[in-house]
Design an enzyme around this catalytic site. Structure first.
Site, PDB file in Angstrom:
ATOM      1  N   CYS A   1       0.810  -1.229   0.000  1.00  0.00           N
ATOM      2  CA  CYS A   1       0.000   0.000   0.000  1.00  0.00           C
ATOM      3  C   CYS A   1       0.836   1.270   0.000  1.00  0.00           C
ATOM      4  CB  CYS A   1      -0.986  -0.004   1.160  1.00  0.00           C
ATOM      5  SG  CYS A   1      -0.226  -0.004   2.805  1.00  0.00           S
TER       6      CYS A   1
ATOM      7  N   ASN B   1      -6.033   1.535  -4.030  1.00  0.00           N
ATOM      8  CA  ASN B   1      -5.037   1.037  -3.086  1.00  0.00           C
ATOM      9  C   ASN B   1      -4.461  -0.293  -3.544  1.00  0.00           C
ATOM     10  OD1 ASN B   1      -6.590  -0.995  -0.651  1.00  0.00           O
ATOM     11  ND2 ASN B   1      -7.672  -0.251  -2.418  1.00  0.00           N
TER      12      ASN B   1
ATOM     13  N   HIS C   1      -2.297   0.766   6.894  1.00  0.00           N
ATOM     14  CA  HIS C   1      -2.744   0.765   5.504  1.00  0.00           C
ATOM     15  C   HIS C   1      -2.948   2.203   5.061  1.00  0.00           C
ATOM     16  CE1 HIS C   1      -4.220  -0.916   1.823  1.00  0.00           C
ATOM     17  NE2 HIS C   1      -5.372  -0.284   1.918  1.00  0.00           N
TER      18      HIS C   1
END
Length: 101
Positions: free
Chosen positions: A7, A75, A63
């Site tokens: 990510c 993402n 994240h």
């Protein structure tokens, strides 16, 4: 690399493409740019999520994603996965929303 992002690698790669340096660690990305509220969120803003404990890894995992508008974000959900567009930016508790542009 584009062959298999995590990510924060994805978000730093995207911003670097536009000449903006963003650290390649999700925890550090929570402090770049300017903080904005969820209601002020605009396309291009980083959404940094609260870390969660992943027992299979034995560690806390953060994240980060990029808001693209219309209630959607882009993402890399996990290392070496494909980049995805997802809905519901609040699917997980948000730590910070950061504006860099």
């Amino acid at each position: 690399t584009p062959s298999g992002f995590d990510c924060s690698g994805f978000t730093s790669y995207v911003y670097r493409h536009f000449g903006i340096y963003v650290p390649s660690y999700s925890g550090s990305q929570a402090y770049v740019g300017k903080a904005v509220s969820y209601g002020e969120m605009q396309p291009g803003d980083l959404i940094v999520y609260e870390p969660k404990y992943v027992s299979s890894m034995g560690q806390w995992v953060g994240h980060v994603a990029i808001y693209i508008g219309g209630g959607q974000f882009i993402n890399a959900p996990q290392s070496n996965d494909v980049v995805k567009i997802s809905s519901n930016p609040k699917y997980r508790p948000i730590k910070s929303i950061r504006r860099l542009l």
